[in-house]
Design a protein around this motif. Structure first.
Motif, PDB file in Angstrom:
ATOM      1  N   UNK A 275      61.827  67.478  29.751  1.00 36.15           N
ATOM      2  CA  UNK A 275      61.101  66.598  30.664  1.00 36.15           C
ATOM      3  C   UNK A 275      62.095  65.967  31.636  1.00 36.15           C
ATOM      4  N   UNK A 276      61.809  66.022  32.928  1.00 43.12           N
ATOM      5  CA  UNK A 276      62.678  65.411  33.928  1.00 43.12           C
ATOM      6  C   UNK A 276      63.560  66.437  34.617  1.00 43.12           C
ATOM      7  N   UNK A 277      64.220  65.977  35.675  1.00 44.61           N
ATOM      8  CA  UNK A 277      65.053  66.869  36.492  1.00 44.61           C
ATOM      9  C   UNK A 277      66.547  66.642  36.302  1.00 44.61           C
ATOM     10  N   UNK A 278      66.911  65.763  35.359  1.00 40.22           N
ATOM     11  CA  UNK A 278      68.324  65.509  35.119  1.00 40.22           C
ATOM     12  C   UNK A 278      68.920  64.422  35.977  1.00 40.22           C
ATOM     13  N   UNK A 279      68.096  63.710  36.722  1.00 44.36           N
ATOM     14  CA  UNK A 279      68.566  62.575  37.515  1.00 44.36           C
ATOM     15  C   UNK A 279      68.348  61.299  36.707  1.00 44.36           C
ATOM     16  N   UNK A 280      69.444  60.706  36.253  1.00 40.46           N
ATOM     17  CA  UNK A 280      69.353  59.511  35.409  1.00 40.46           C
ATOM     18  C   UNK A 280      69.884  58.269  36.116  1.00 40.46           C
ATOM     19  N   UNK A 281      69.881  58.299  37.434  1.00 36.43           N
ATOM     20  CA  UNK A 281      70.451  57.185  38.202  1.00 36.43           C
ATOM     21  C   UNK A 281      69.726  55.873  37.967  1.00 36.43           C
ATOM     22  N   UNK A 282      68.470  55.935  37.526  1.00 38.88           N
ATOM     23  CA  UNK A 282      67.708  54.711  37.265  1.00 38.88           C
ATOM     24  C   UNK A 282      67.849  54.238  35.820  1.00 38.88           C
ATOM     25  N   UNK A 283      68.685  54.916  35.050  1.00 39.68           N
ATOM     26  CA  UNK A 283      68.779  54.601  33.622  1.00 39.68           C
ATOM     27  C   UNK A 283      70.220  54.395  33.179  1.00 39.68           C
ATOM     28  N   UNK A 284      71.028  53.836  34.066  1.00 37.55           N
ATOM     29  CA  UNK A 284      72.453  53.704  33.754  1.00 37.55           C
ATOM     30  C   UNK A 284      72.759  52.457  32.924  1.00 37.55           C
ATOM     31  N   UNK A 285      71.865  51.495  32.905  1.00 43.73           N
ATOM     32  CA  UNK A 285      72.124  50.270  32.159  1.00 43.73           C
ATOM     33  C   UNK A 285      70.905  49.897  31.316  1.00 43.73           C
ATOM     34  N   UNK A 286      71.131  48.964  30.398  1.00 46.85           N
ATOM     35  CA  UNK A 286      70.054  48.447  29.562  1.00 46.85           C
ATOM     36  C   UNK A 286      69.082  47.607  30.367  1.00 46.85           C
ATOM     37  N   UNK A 287      67.848  47.534  29.892  1.00 47.86           N
ATOM     38  CA  UNK A 287      66.821  46.773  30.604  1.00 47.86           C
ATOM     39  C   UNK A 287      66.822  45.293  30.218  1.00 47.86           C
ATOM     40  N   UNK A 288      67.520  44.942  29.138  1.00 47.75           N
ATOM     41  CA  UNK A 288      67.529  43.542  28.692  1.00 47.75           C
ATOM     42  C   UNK A 288      68.804  43.247  27.919  1.00 47.75           C
ATOM     43  N   UNK A 289      69.074  41.957  27.768  1.00 44.31           N
ATOM     44  CA  UNK A 289      70.219  41.507  26.980  1.00 44.31           C
ATOM     45  C   UNK A 289      69.903  41.683  25.496  1.00 44.31           C
ATOM     46  N   UNK A 290      70.866  42.209  24.748  1.00 40.43           N
ATOM     47  CA  UNK A 290      70.655  42.438  23.326  1.00 40.43           C
ATOM     48  C   UNK A 290      70.916  41.157  22.536  1.00 40.43           C
ATOM     49  N   UNK A 291      70.084  40.924  21.539  1.00 42.12           N
ATOM     50  CA  UNK A 291      70.211  39.758  20.682  1.00 42.12           C
ATOM     51  C   UNK A 291      70.708  40.211  19.310  1.00 42.12           C
ATOM     52  N   UNK A 292      71.787  39.609  18.830  1.00 41.41           N
ATOM     53  CA  UNK A 292      72.361  40.037  17.558  1.00 41.41           C
ATOM     54  C   UNK A 292      71.635  39.400  16.384  1.00 41.41           C
ATOM     55  N   UNK A 293      71.677  40.080  15.253  1.00 42.40           N
ATOM     56  CA  UNK A 293      71.124  39.543  14.020  1.00 42.40           C
ATOM     57  C   UNK A 293      72.057  38.461  13.478  1.00 42.40           C
ATOM     58  N   UNK A 294      71.485  37.361  13.093  1.00 38.95           N
ATOM     59  CA  UNK A 294      72.302  36.267  12.559  1.00 38.95           C
ATOM     60  C   UNK A 294      72.912  36.621  11.210  1.00 38.95           C
ATOM     61  N   UNK A 295      72.355  37.626  10.534  1.00 38.00           N
ATOM     62  CA  UNK A 295      72.816  37.986   9.197  1.00 38.00           C
ATOM     63  C   UNK A 295      74.065  38.862   9.204  1.00 38.00           C
ATOM     64  N   UNK A 296      74.492  39.334  10.376  1.00 37.84           N
ATOM     65  CA  UNK A 296      75.651  40.222  10.460  1.00 37.84           C
ATOM     66  C   UNK A 296      76.735  39.541  11.284  1.00 37.84           C
ATOM     67  N   UNK A 297      77.824  39.151  10.623  1.00 38.36           N
ATOM     68  CA  UNK A 297      78.830  38.321  11.284  1.00 38.36           C
ATOM     69  C   UNK A 297      79.580  39.038  12.403  1.00 38.36           C
ATOM     70  N   UNK A 298      79.596  40.359  12.378  1.00 35.97           N
ATOM     71  CA  UNK A 298      80.310  41.106  13.417  1.00 35.97           C
ATOM     72  C   UNK A 298      79.365  41.652  14.484  1.00 35.97           C
TER      73      UNK A 298
END
Length: 249
Positions: free
Chosen positions: A80-103
């Motif tokens: 699916x698609x033509x191989x143009x990923x120019x619109x998908x180079x970055x994440x759409x939102x800031x990631x939130x870490x789990x409080x249960x994992x210290x690293x």
């Protein structure tokens, strides 16, 4: 380059056999080399994403990671698609870490950059393939990554630690092979493979650093164990040629 590759050569227990290089530089092997290289870049991004979703981020962040990779996976696995990923180079939102994992925050910081770079490399390989008329066909995976991962322990945190060590070996071997292949290739491919060395070397170091941080015990013995397994995989004969295959049979 010697300064960059020094830690990698010390980490790996054997160099790539010359017989693999002789096989890899045959003109008829170039399509397989490029397709499998592209597959490896995508798999590296998928592995990093899996680690983030399993250990480091909350549910909504995990969904954002899946959405980030979906166009690439759609193209490769579902055509699916033509191989143009120019619109998908970055994440759409800031990631939130789990409080249960210290690293969690550090894992997010390092692996999001890794994913971004691996997807960029995937796009670069795809563009080279398209410029040369190489079709993105289906290839079976080599036994290399599977051969390492079968030794990963099943309890935590050992499972995470072993997975990170395997990631370090895979990235280190990739970097070593880019450097080995580059002098034999035409100017375009030589320049491209040399350009990959710095990021691949950092990926190896990041995986190893994170494994040491997660572990509460000395990892030298475990690293040596996987080093022996990795050497066996590289030095044994393989029926099929792949980017991480052993010596040609």
């Amino acid at each position: 380059m010697d300064e960059l590759l020094g830690p990698i050569r010390s980490f790996l227990k054997c160099p790539t056999p010359q017989s693999w290089i002789d096989e890899a530089i045959k003109p008829e092997k170039l399509p397989v080399l490029l397709v499998d290289h592209a597959n490896c870049e995508l798999k590296a991004a998928q592995t990093a994403m899996l680690l983030l979703r399993r250990y480091a981020v909350d549910k909504d962040s995990g969904e954002a990671l899946l959405a980030w990779l979906k166009p690439f996976e759609d193209f490769v696995y579902r055509k699916i698609g033509d191989g143009d990923f120019s619109q998908h180079v970055t994440l759409s939102k800031k990631l939130i870490s789990k409080s249960s994992f210290e690293h969690g925050d550090e894992l997010i910081s390092k692996l999001v950059l890794l994913i971004k770079e691996e997807l960029h490399h995937f796009q670069q390989v795809l563009e080279i393939m398209q410029s040369r008329g190489v079709e993105y066909g289906n290839l079976t995976a080599s036994r290399y990554a599977r051969g390492l991962m079968k030794h990963v322990r099943t309890h935590e945190p050992a499972k995470l630690i072993d997975t990170l060590i395997c990631g370090a070996y895979i990235e280190a071997r990739s970097c070593e092979r880019f450097a080995k292949l580059a002098p034999y290739l035409n100017v375009e491919l030589e320049k491209f493979y040399v350009s990959l060395l710095r990021s691949e070397a950092r990926h190896f170091e990041d995986y190893l650093t994170m494994a040491r941080k997660v572990s509460r015990e000395n990892l030298d013995e475990r690293i040596a164990f996987f080093g022996k397994e990795e050497t066996d995989l590289i030095q044994k004969e393989d029926m099929e040629f792949r980017f991480h295959s052993g010596m040609p049979s």
